[in-house]
Design a protein around this motif. Structure first.
Motif, PDB file in Angstrom:
ATOM      1  N   GLY A 363       5.984   5.361   6.313  1.00 20.71           N
ATOM      2  CA  GLY A 363       5.825   4.435   7.666  1.00 20.71           C
ATOM      3  C   GLY A 363       6.632   2.526   7.008  1.00 20.71           C
ATOM      4  O   GLY A 363       6.312   2.373   5.696  1.00 20.71           O
ATOM      5  N   LEU A 364       7.102   1.891   8.430  1.00 19.60           N
ATOM      6  CA  LEU A 364       7.953   0.463   7.816  1.00 19.60           C
ATOM      7  C   LEU A 364       7.243  -0.154   7.257  1.00 19.60           C
ATOM      8  O   LEU A 364       7.295  -1.414   6.650  1.00 19.60           O
ATOM      9  CB  LEU A 364       8.328   0.083   9.581  1.00 19.60           C
ATOM     10  CG  LEU A 364       9.465   0.966   9.961  1.00 19.60           C
ATOM     11  CD1 LEU A 364      10.111   0.034  10.898  1.00 19.60           C
ATOM     12  CD2 LEU A 364      11.010   1.044   9.332  1.00 19.60           C
ATOM     13  N   ASP A 365       5.539   0.303   7.261  1.00 17.30           N
ATOM     14  CA  ASP A 365       4.936  -1.160   6.975  1.00 17.30           C
ATOM     15  C   ASP A 365       4.380  -0.889   5.154  1.00 17.30           C
ATOM     16  O   ASP A 365       4.393  -1.849   4.943  1.00 17.30           O
ATOM     17  CB  ASP A 365       3.630  -1.208   7.250  1.00 17.30           C
ATOM     18  CG  ASP A 365       2.532   0.435   7.216  1.00 17.30           C
ATOM     19  OD1 ASP A 365       3.682   1.041   7.136  1.00 17.30           O
ATOM     20  OD2 ASP A 365       1.731   0.904   7.228  1.00 17.30           O
ATOM     21  N   VAL A 366       5.683   0.321   4.372  1.00 23.32           N
ATOM     22  CA  VAL A 366       4.884   0.707   3.758  1.00 23.32           C
ATOM     23  C   VAL A 366       6.384   0.662   2.586  1.00 23.32           C
ATOM     24  O   VAL A 366       5.777   0.122   1.406  1.00 23.32           O
ATOM     25  CB  VAL A 366       4.445   2.051   3.609  1.00 23.32           C
ATOM     26  CG1 VAL A 366       4.251   2.345   1.827  1.00 23.32           C
ATOM     27  CG2 VAL A 366       3.042   2.787   3.666  1.00 23.32           C
ATOM     28  N   VAL A 367       7.508   0.776   3.401  1.00 24.08           N
ATOM     29  CA  VAL A 367       9.200   0.659   2.849  1.00 24.08           C
ATOM     30  C   VAL A 367       9.018  -0.740   2.399  1.00 24.08           C
ATOM     31  O   VAL A 367       9.372  -0.947   1.377  1.00 24.08           O
ATOM     32  CB  VAL A 367       9.588   1.185   3.791  1.00 24.08           C
ATOM     33  CG1 VAL A 367      11.518   0.715   2.963  1.00 24.08           C
ATOM     34  CG2 VAL A 367       9.379   2.840   4.266  1.00 24.08           C
ATOM     35  N   PRO A 368       8.535  -1.606   3.196  1.00 20.18           N
ATOM     36  CA  PRO A 368       9.139  -2.664   2.045  1.00 20.18           C
ATOM     37  C   PRO A 368       8.214  -3.198   0.854  1.00 20.18           C
ATOM     38  O   PRO A 368       8.672  -3.785   0.090  1.00 20.18           O
ATOM     39  CB  PRO A 368       8.566  -4.187   2.858  1.00 20.18           C
ATOM     40  CG  PRO A 368       8.679  -3.603   4.630  1.00 20.18           C
ATOM     41  CD  PRO A 368       8.035  -2.138   4.182  1.00 20.18           C
ATOM     42  N   THR A 369       6.984  -2.988   0.271  1.00 23.46           N
ATOM     43  CA  THR A 369       6.673  -2.603  -0.345  1.00 23.46           C
ATOM     44  C   THR A 369       6.384  -2.182  -1.217  1.00 23.46           C
ATOM     45  O   THR A 369       6.455  -2.457  -3.171  1.00 23.46           O
ATOM     46  CB  THR A 369       4.613  -2.454  -0.311  1.00 23.46           C
ATOM     47  OG1 THR A 369       4.292  -3.787   0.803  1.00 23.46           O
ATOM     48  CG2 THR A 369       3.793  -3.335  -1.297  1.00 23.46           C
ATOM     49  N   MET A 370       7.094  -0.625  -0.867  1.00 19.42           N
ATOM     50  CA  MET A 370       7.367   0.387  -2.538  1.00 19.42           C
ATOM     51  C   MET A 370       8.983  -0.378  -2.290  1.00 19.42           C
ATOM     52  O   MET A 370       9.072  -0.325  -3.858  1.00 19.42           O
ATOM     53  CB  MET A 370       8.318   1.522  -0.912  1.00 19.42           C
ATOM     54  CG  MET A 370       8.481   2.669  -2.136  1.00 19.42           C
ATOM     55  SD  MET A 370       8.031   4.497  -1.594  1.00 19.42           S
ATOM     56  CE  MET A 370       7.244   4.238  -0.477  1.00 19.42           C
ATOM     57  N   VAL A 371       9.689  -1.314  -2.278  1.00 27.79           N
ATOM     58  CA  VAL A 371      10.992  -1.515  -2.451  1.00 27.79           C
ATOM     59  C   VAL A 371      10.656  -2.692  -3.943  1.00 27.79           C
ATOM     60  O   VAL A 371      11.622  -2.680  -4.258  1.00 27.79           O
ATOM     61  CB  VAL A 371      11.543  -2.325  -1.502  1.00 27.79           C
ATOM     62  CG1 VAL A 371      13.236  -2.866  -2.305  1.00 27.79           C
ATOM     63  CG2 VAL A 371      12.594  -0.987  -0.161  1.00 27.79           C
TER      64      VAL A 371
END
Length: 437
Positions: A363-371
């Protein structure tokens, strides 16, 4: 007459007693038959239940025997694969190949994340060990395979895999960003400047600013905002790379169609650099002039007194020659060499953590934190000098190639200090001109 009345009373009493006794006996027989029927039905229910369980066990045994005959590798249960194969039989090359880090770095990471990832056992189930939670998340970040594959591999549910990935990414950002992604000290700035000079020939520079596009699934809302200049959907991140190839600052969570210059001007990097955060207290002398250390950036960024970009060549095409002077072309050539530091760091990052090179289905809520978590993990691996295999890089070089500088529109200098910024760039042109002579 009196005698007849007594006989009639006795006869009536006997008739009543006989009828009551007959009724009680009938009720008792009815209750007895009902109890017998209830017990029969209950026994039949339990017999049928036992028969179904026996048939299920027999069917499961048959399927297991067929599976064992057809797939010998499945003789190892999932829990045994983790506890015995991974923890005791994995060789150093296996740890690098599957988890993208050495075994020592893996347990170091587990110890760092233990305060947030440790869980207590409950009366219903035992909590997953921290090591297994970290291994599940690293497997996902390194391979980008589906949750169901990791679920069957580690013997946990798909929802557990998703939770492990989310928890570990948030824990890395919360616990390790201040240690592995912090503002450099003056000594580290000096080392970074020396590395830029020795590796790329670009002097007085300590970091490179670049962009990272992570491919995503089509969002349910505003999908057109996520189309990047290369015409595929992505999440855009701004990264700052030091001379050692480590990330000093990461600003993520922007749609792929966002102008990188807008991200730069609204990020903490802008305020930090304007205040001289990437330069020592006493500016070093360059070409006889006190000058604070510089950052280099792609052409999509505006020229600043602390950020150098290449000279724009608006007239260059297949049919027209370059409109730049020889000294400007020389500066652009050295600028390209300096930007290779960020290009190589991003390539190593995407090769080590393939969730950033392949299309990410989170989800788009997870991708930034994953990056951000992957950038911190990259710094940890580089800090511990874990081996990086060249074949990892070969796998991602042609997969979702990053948008090239010519895809972005050229940026003029911001009107704050255009003269000072141009003078600084001309000073570097003079330096390279002297080097050529």
């Amino acid at each position: 007459m009196e005698h007849e009345e007594q006989l009639r009373s006795v006869l009536f009493l006997l008739t009543y007693v006989l009828l009551k006794r007959r009724r009680d006996r009938t009720n008792a027989d009815t209750q007895r038959r009902s109890e017998v029927q209830r017990r029969i039905r209950q026994r039949q229910y339990f017999l049928q239940r036992q028969r179904r369980m026996l048939m299920m066990m027999m069917a499961g045994g048959i399927r297991s025997s067929i599976r064992l005959r057809t797939r010998p590798w499945s003789t190892i249960p999932s829990t045994d694969w983790w506890e015995r194969v991974v923890m005791t039989e994995f060789q150093p090359s296996d740890w690098l190949d599957k988890f993208r880090m050495s075994k020592e770095t893996f347990f170091h990471l587990c110890d760092k994340l233990r305060p947030r990832l440790a869980r207590q056992n409950t009366s219903f189930r035992q909590a997953l060990p921290v090591e297994k939670r970290v291994a599940v998340a690293l497997w996902r970040l390194a391979s980008n395979v589906e949750y169901r594959i990791i679920s069957s591999l580690f013997g946990v549910g798909k929802s557990t895999v998703c939770k492990c990935v989310r928890d570990m990414c948030h824990s890395i950002v919360a616990l390790l960003s201040s240690e592995y992604m912090r503002a450099p000290t003056e000594q580290e700035l000096e080392e970074s400047a020396q590395l830029f000079l020795s590796q790329t020939g670009f002097p007085h520079c300590v970091a490179a600013v670049a962009t990272l596009h992570t491919a995503i699934l089509t969002p349910s809302h505003n999908a057109s905002d996520y189309a990047n200049p290369a015409d595929w959907l992505s999440v855009l991140s701004q990264v700052v790379v030091s001379g050692r190839g480590q990330f000093l600052d990461v600003c993520a969570s922007f749609p792929g169609g966002t102008d990188p210059a807008e991200i730069l001007q609204n990020s903490s990097l802008w305020a930090t650099a304007e205040e001289g955060g990437f330069s020592p207290t006493q500016p070093r002398t360059f070409m006889g002039t006190p000058l604070r250390y510089m950052l280099v950036g792609q052409q999509c960024y505006p020229l600043q007194s602390w950020l150098l970009t290449a000279f724009p060549d608006k007239k260059r095409s297949r049919s027209r020659a370059s409109s730049l002077s020889p000294r400007q072309c020389c500066f652009n050539l050295h600028m390209d060499q300096a930007l290779r530091v960020s290009d190589e760091a991003l390539l190593r990052l995407r090769a080590r953590w393939q969730c950033l090179s392949k299309r990410n289905d989170c989800g788009l809520d997870v991708v930034p934190t994953m990056v951000l978590a992957c950038c911190i993990l990259h710094n940890i691996c580089e800090e511990h000098r874990d081996t990086f295999r060249p074949e990892w890089q070969e796998e991602v070089e042609e997969e979702n190639p990053q948008p090239r500088p010519q895809h972005y529109r050229l940026r003029p200098a911001v009107a704050q200090e255009p003269r000072q910024a141009e003078d600084t760039r001309n000073l570097f042109c003079d330096f390279f001109e002297q080097q050529e002579q």
